[in-house]
Write a protein that holds these residues in place. Structure first.
Motif, PDB file in Angstrom:
ATOM      1  N   GLU A  89      30.055  49.143  38.856  1.00 37.15           N
ATOM      2  CA  GLU A  89      30.561  48.403  40.010  1.00 37.15           C
ATOM      3  C   GLU A  89      31.085  47.028  39.607  1.00 37.15           C
ATOM      4  O   GLU A  89      32.097  46.561  40.126  1.00 37.15           O
ATOM      5  CB  GLU A  89      29.463  48.264  41.066  1.00 37.15           C
ATOM      6  CG  GLU A  89      29.041  49.567  41.697  1.00 37.15           C
ATOM      7  CD  GLU A  89      30.171  50.246  42.460  1.00 37.15           C
ATOM      8  OE1 GLU A  89      31.219  49.602  42.695  1.00 37.15           O
ATOM      9  OE2 GLU A  89      30.006  51.414  42.814  1.00 37.15           O
ATOM     10  N   LEU A  90      30.383  46.371  38.685  1.00 32.73           N
ATOM     11  CA  LEU A  90      30.831  45.058  38.229  1.00 32.73           C
ATOM     12  C   LEU A  90      32.161  45.175  37.490  1.00 32.73           C
ATOM     13  O   LEU A  90      33.079  44.377  37.710  1.00 32.73           O
ATOM     14  CB  LEU A  90      29.769  44.432  37.324  1.00 32.73           C
ATOM     15  CG  LEU A  90      29.922  42.947  36.994  1.00 32.73           C
ATOM     16  CD1 LEU A  90      29.988  42.115  38.254  1.00 32.73           C
ATOM     17  CD2 LEU A  90      28.763  42.487  36.127  1.00 32.73           C
ATOM     18  N   ALA A  91      32.277  46.173  36.628  1.00 38.55           N
ATOM     19  CA  ALA A  91      33.535  46.411  35.912  1.00 38.55           C
ATOM     20  C   ALA A  91      34.640  46.784  36.886  1.00 38.55           C
ATOM     21  O   ALA A  91      35.787  46.321  36.759  1.00 38.55           O
ATOM     22  CB  ALA A  91      33.343  47.510  34.881  1.00 38.55           C
ATOM     23  N   GLY A  92      34.305  47.602  37.889  1.00 39.66           N
ATOM     24  CA  GLY A  92      35.300  48.002  38.875  1.00 39.66           C
ATOM     25  C   GLY A  92      35.838  46.824  39.662  1.00 39.66           C
ATOM     26  O   GLY A  92      37.020  46.782  40.018  1.00 39.66           O
ATOM     27  N   LEU A  93      34.981  45.837  39.946  1.00 40.59           N
ATOM     28  CA  LEU A  93      35.418  44.652  40.669  1.00 40.59           C
ATOM     29  C   LEU A  93      36.410  43.835  39.840  1.00 40.59           C
ATOM     30  O   LEU A  93      37.420  43.357  40.359  1.00 40.59           O
ATOM     31  CB  LEU A  93      34.206  43.796  41.045  1.00 40.59           C
ATOM     32  CG  LEU A  93      34.513  42.456  41.719  1.00 40.59           C
ATOM     33  CD1 LEU A  93      35.344  42.658  42.981  1.00 40.59           C
ATOM     34  CD2 LEU A  93      33.221  41.711  42.042  1.00 40.59           C
ATOM     35  N   VAL A  94      36.129  43.683  38.554  1.00 40.80           N
ATOM     36  CA  VAL A  94      37.048  42.930  37.687  1.00 40.80           C
ATOM     37  C   VAL A  94      38.409  43.619  37.633  1.00 40.80           C
ATOM     38  O   VAL A  94      39.458  42.973  37.727  1.00 40.80           O
ATOM     39  CB  VAL A  94      36.454  42.780  36.275  1.00 40.80           C
ATOM     40  CG1 VAL A  94      37.461  42.138  35.326  1.00 40.80           C
ATOM     41  CG2 VAL A  94      35.178  41.933  36.328  1.00 40.80           C
ATOM     42  N   LEU A  95      38.403  44.943  37.509  1.00 40.37           N
ATOM     43  CA  LEU A  95      39.671  45.680  37.462  1.00 40.37           C
ATOM     44  C   LEU A  95      40.389  45.619  38.811  1.00 40.37           C
ATOM     45  O   LEU A  95      41.622  45.573  38.872  1.00 40.37           O
ATOM     46  CB  LEU A  95      39.407  47.124  37.056  1.00 40.37           C
ATOM     47  CG  LEU A  95      38.921  47.315  35.618  1.00 40.37           C
ATOM     48  CD1 LEU A  95      38.520  48.766  35.380  1.00 40.37           C
ATOM     49  CD2 LEU A  95      39.988  46.891  34.618  1.00 40.37           C
ATOM     50  N   ALA A  96      39.634  45.610  39.910  1.00 40.67           N
ATOM     51  CA  ALA A  96      40.250  45.487  41.237  1.00 40.67           C
ATOM     52  C   ALA A  96      40.886  44.119  41.408  1.00 40.67           C
ATOM     53  O   ALA A  96      41.923  43.991  42.078  1.00 40.67           O
ATOM     54  CB  ALA A  96      39.201  45.732  42.323  1.00 40.67           C
ATOM     55  N   ALA A  97      40.282  43.087  40.821  1.00 40.81           N
ATOM     56  CA  ALA A  97      40.874  41.752  40.886  1.00 40.81           C
ATOM     57  C   ALA A  97      42.206  41.726  40.142  1.00 40.81           C
ATOM     58  O   ALA A  97      43.173  41.091  40.592  1.00 40.81           O
ATOM     59  CB  ALA A  97      39.912  40.730  40.286  1.00 40.81           C
ATOM     60  N   ARG A  98      42.279  42.419  39.007  1.00 45.41           N
ATOM     61  CA  ARG A  98      43.540  42.502  38.276  1.00 45.41           C
ATOM     62  C   ARG A  98      44.611  43.185  39.126  1.00 45.41           C
ATOM     63  O   ARG A  98      45.766  42.746  39.176  1.00 45.41           O
ATOM     64  CB  ARG A  98      43.330  43.263  36.963  1.00 45.41           C
ATOM     65  CG  ARG A  98      44.596  43.408  36.112  1.00 45.41           C
ATOM     66  CD  ARG A  98      44.334  44.306  34.924  1.00 45.41           C
ATOM     67  NE  ARG A  98      45.536  44.586  34.168  1.00 45.41           N
ATOM     68  CZ  ARG A  98      45.880  43.999  33.040  1.00 45.41           C
ATOM     69  NH1 ARG A  98      45.113  43.057  32.532  1.00 45.41           N
ATOM     70  NH2 ARG A  98      46.990  44.332  32.407  1.00 45.41           N
ATOM     71  N   GLU A  99      44.218  44.245  39.811  1.00 44.87           N
ATOM     72  CA  GLU A  99      45.163  44.967  40.667  1.00 44.87           C
ATOM     73  C   GLU A  99      45.610  44.096  41.836  1.00 44.87           C
ATOM     74  O   GLU A  99      46.785  44.103  42.228  1.00 44.87           O
ATOM     75  CB  GLU A  99      44.515  46.244  41.186  1.00 44.87           C
ATOM     76  CG  GLU A  99      45.458  47.186  41.899  1.00 44.87           C
ATOM     77  CD  GLU A  99      46.492  47.817  40.984  1.00 44.87           C
ATOM     78  OE1 GLU A  99      47.507  48.324  41.503  1.00 44.87           O
ATOM     79  OE2 GLU A  99      46.292  47.794  39.745  1.00 44.87           O
ATOM     80  N   ALA A 100      44.691  43.311  42.409  1.00 44.85           N
ATOM     81  CA  ALA A 100      45.040  42.417  43.515  1.00 44.85           C
ATOM     82  C   ALA A 100      46.037  41.358  43.058  1.00 44.85           C
ATOM     83  O   ALA A 100      46.942  40.977  43.818  1.00 44.85           O
ATOM     84  CB  ALA A 100      43.786  41.749  44.068  1.00 44.85           C
ATOM     85  N   GLN A 101      45.900  40.877  41.838  1.00 45.38           N
ATOM     86  CA  GLN A 101      46.859  39.910  41.310  1.00 45.38           C
ATOM     87  C   GLN A 101      48.242  40.543  41.176  1.00 45.38           C
ATOM     88  O   GLN A 101      49.254  39.905  41.467  1.00 45.38           O
ATOM     89  CB  GLN A 101      46.386  39.373  39.963  1.00 45.38           C
ATOM     90  CG  GLN A 101      45.185  38.455  40.054  1.00 45.38           C
ATOM     91  CD  GLN A 101      44.864  37.793  38.724  1.00 45.38           C
ATOM     92  OE1 GLN A 101      45.152  38.318  37.647  1.00 45.38           O
ATOM     93  NE2 GLN A 101      44.255  36.619  38.792  1.00 45.38           N
TER      94      GLN A 101
END
Length: 300
Positions: free
Chosen positions: A162-174
């Motif tokens: 979940e923590l890794a998924g959040l970081v990758l989701a932040a990249r996608e949001a950018q």
């Protein structure tokens, strides 16, 4: 993946934060079992000094209210449902307004490297996240909710994912929010992302302190470019010059003050960095098409 490890961190008034949890990767995954192999999720209150952490990347996420984040490039002002991505060390200080709810997530260097290991993510260009404050999208909000459901006692097998998924989701949001990388020069995405990250150092300083005097050479030095190369690259990536961005940011603040109606136009001009009301009036009309006085009358 080993069990979460509680961390010691305190508010300025000595009270414990709402949630501080470390998520540690197993030695077999990263080849290391030290502190730099653990991720941090911290849910805080009104004000606190963040726990020390070096390398990797950091997210400060404002869920509700306002949050001021003191970092190397000044103080970032976050509103609700927005996030700030930073490379390297965590912020020096975080101060939240009344009723604010926010979390800090830190993924250390070894964890960031591990995010690109699976075949479907191999080759993700670095830097993984760009240093910018942006709104969250729906996918990132979903990941934040999933992570917070696991805290403060996450399951060993789920927390890291979940923590890794959040970081990758932040990249996608950018990616959804801006197309800076597409406009940057460079033969590879890695090169273009590095260019944008360097230019954002200067852009952040302007946005965080729009009423200061920003010398072109000082901004270019911050981005580690020559002044001429910096000016050309800044315009290509962000669509305006540093001076245009400074003027635009000041006038946005002026519009808010004019709508508020508590200050005279001459006081607003001085507050947003203009030496005279006449200089401010010319700049305001050039940018908006109407005078500051007429703008105020239209918003009463």
């Amino acid at each position: 993946m080993a069990s979460p490890e509680p961390v010691s961190a305190r508010h300025r008034d000595g009270a414990a934060p709402a949630c501080v949890v470390r998520f540690r990767h197993a030695r077999r995954n990263l080849g290391h079992d030290g502190d730099d192999a653990s991720g941090l999720c911290l849910r805080g209150g009104r004000g606190m000094h963040a726990p020390a952490a070096r390398g990797g990347c950091t997210l400060v996420i404002a869920l509700r209210g306002t949050v001021d984040v003191e970092a190397d490039d000044g103080v970032f002002h976050l509103g609700g449902r927005s996030f700030l991505a930073l490379a390297g060390n965590v912020p020096r200080r975080i101060l939240a307004g009344p009723g604010a709810d926010w979390i800090l997530v830190h993924a250390p260097s070894r964890w960031v490297q591990a995010l690109t290991a699976p075949t479907d993510r191999r080759g993700l260009a670095s830097p993984l996240l760009l240093p910018a404050a942006l709104p969250m999208d729906r996918g990132m909000l979903h990941r934040v909710s999933a992570l917070l459901r696991l805290a403060p006692h996450p399951c060993d097998g789920e927390a890291g994912r979940e923590l890794a998924g959040l970081v990758l989701a932040a990249r996608e949001a950018q990616t959804h929010a801006v197309d800076w990388v597409e406009r940057a020069y460079g033969r590879s995405e890695r090169h273009r992302r590095a260019v944008v990250a360097r230019l954002l150092t200067a852009r952040n300083r302007i946005l965080n302190a729009p009423f200061d005097t920003h010398d072109l050479r000082a901004l270019a030095d911050a981005a580690r470019y020559s002044p001429s190369h910096f000016l050309r690259s800044f315009r290509e990536v962000f669509g305006m010059t540093p001076h245009d961005l400074l003027t635009h940011t000041r006038l946005l603040r002026a519009c808010a003050l004019i709508q508020d109606g508590k200050l005279a136009i001459c006081e607003i001009a001085a507050r947003v960095g203009y030496e005279s009301r006449h200089a401010f009036s010319r700049s305001f009309k050039r940018a908006t098409g109407i005078t500051a006085t007429r703008f105020r009358a239209s918003h009463r």
